[in-house]
Motif scaffolding. Sequence first.
Motif, PDB file in Angstrom:
ATOM      1  N   GLY A  30       0.811  -1.203   0.000  1.00  0.00           N
ATOM      2  CA  GLY A  30       0.000   0.000   0.000  1.00  0.00           C
ATOM      3  C   GLY A  30       0.846   1.254   0.000  1.00  0.00           C
ATOM      4  N   GLU A  31       1.912   1.253   0.798  1.00  0.00           N
ATOM      5  CA  GLU A  31       2.811   2.402   0.805  1.00  0.00           C
ATOM      6  C   GLU A  31       3.498   2.585  -0.537  1.00  0.00           C
ATOM      7  OE1 GLU A  31       5.427   1.549   4.050  1.00  0.00           O
ATOM      8  OE2 GLU A  31       3.843   1.775   5.550  1.00  0.00           O
ATOM      9  N   SER A  32       3.900   1.484  -1.153  1.00  0.00           N
ATOM     10  CA  SER A  32       4.548   1.564  -2.478  1.00  0.00           C
ATOM     11  C   SER A  32       3.615   2.127  -3.534  1.00  0.00           C
ATOM     12  CB  SER A  32       5.015   0.178  -2.917  1.00  0.00           C
ATOM     13  OG  SER A  32       5.910  -0.365  -1.994  1.00  0.00           O
ATOM     14  N   VAL A  33       2.374   1.677  -3.529  1.00  0.00           N
ATOM     15  CA  VAL A  33       1.410   2.171  -4.506  1.00  0.00           C
ATOM     16  C   VAL A  33       1.124   3.641  -4.260  1.00  0.00           C
ATOM     17  CG1 VAL A  33      -0.975   1.952  -5.312  1.00  0.00           C
ATOM     18  CG2 VAL A  33       0.394  -0.091  -4.919  1.00  0.00           C
ATOM     19  N   THR A  34       1.076   4.059  -2.984  1.00  0.00           N
ATOM     20  CA  THR A  34       0.861   5.467  -2.671  1.00  0.00           C
ATOM     21  C   THR A  34       2.011   6.316  -3.182  1.00  0.00           C
ATOM     22  OG1 THR A  34      -0.397   4.869  -0.691  1.00  0.00           O
ATOM     23  CG2 THR A  34       0.468   7.104  -0.790  1.00  0.00           C
ATOM     24  N   ILE A  35       3.234   5.850  -3.002  1.00  0.00           N
ATOM     25  CA  ILE A  35       4.410   6.585  -3.501  1.00  0.00           C
ATOM     26  C   ILE A  35       4.381   6.660  -5.013  1.00  0.00           C
ATOM     27  CG2 ILE A  35       6.924   6.502  -3.724  1.00  0.00           C
ATOM     28  CD1 ILE A  35       6.944   5.351  -0.834  1.00  0.00           C
ATOM     29  N   LEU A  36       4.085   5.533  -5.652  1.00  0.00           N
ATOM     30  CA  LEU A  36       4.040   5.522  -7.126  1.00  0.00           C
ATOM     31  C   LEU A  36       2.916   6.401  -7.656  1.00  0.00           C
ATOM     32  CD1 LEU A  36       4.690   1.747  -7.861  1.00  0.00           C
ATOM     33  CD2 LEU A  36       6.207   3.674  -8.345  1.00  0.00           C
ATOM     34  N   GLN A  37       1.834   6.510  -6.921  1.00  0.00           N
ATOM     35  CA  GLN A  37       0.725   7.357  -7.357  1.00  0.00           C
ATOM     36  C   GLN A  37       1.133   8.830  -7.346  1.00  0.00           C
ATOM     37  OE1 GLN A  37      -2.631   7.258  -4.755  1.00  0.00           O
ATOM     38  NE2 GLN A  37      -3.937   8.375  -6.141  1.00  0.00           N
ATOM     39  N   GLY A  38       1.995   9.192  -6.395  1.00  0.00           N
ATOM     40  CA  GLY A  38       2.435  10.589  -6.283  1.00  0.00           C
ATOM     41  C   GLY A  38       3.437  10.986  -7.340  1.00  0.00           C
ATOM     42  N   ILE A  39       4.052  10.018  -7.996  1.00  0.00           N
ATOM     43  CA  ILE A  39       5.079  10.331  -8.993  1.00  0.00           C
ATOM     44  C   ILE A  39       4.481  10.779 -10.298  1.00  0.00           C
ATOM     45  CG2 ILE A  39       6.918   9.316 -10.387  1.00  0.00           C
ATOM     46  CD1 ILE A  39       7.708   7.637  -8.017  1.00  0.00           C
TER      47      ILE A  39
END
Length: 125
Positions: free
Chosen positions: A116-125
């Motif tokens: 979930g944290e990884s997807v959140t970071i990737l969403q912000g990019i």
Amino acid sequence: MYTSDSLSHKVSYDLRTFLYDKLQHLSFAFHDTEHTGNLMSKATADVEQVRRFVSLGMVRSLDVAIRLVAITSILAFLNWKLALISLAFAPLTVLQSTVVLRKLRPMWLRVQEIMGESVTILQGI
């Protein structure tokens, strides 16, 4: 297998539809506090686990129950003393499986959090 696979896809489709509808009607405050990546990761993993259970778990549970009754009956018919000795190890196997599952559950929850944290970071990019 076709029937169980078809049923599992129908169940997962219904769950995804219900989940989408539920997320659409939650308050804005909820969406402000929850990260989209966490929601997506948990929803995807949970729906996939339910789908796997329906397609494999239910079928295998029935299969295991039938085999257990059949094998126990055959063993008891052939030699009841040997059957008792053989089945004495069954509770130990169940206990060990339970212990392993309880250890794996927190690890799986941690993996879901990291995803979930990884997807959140990737969403912000």
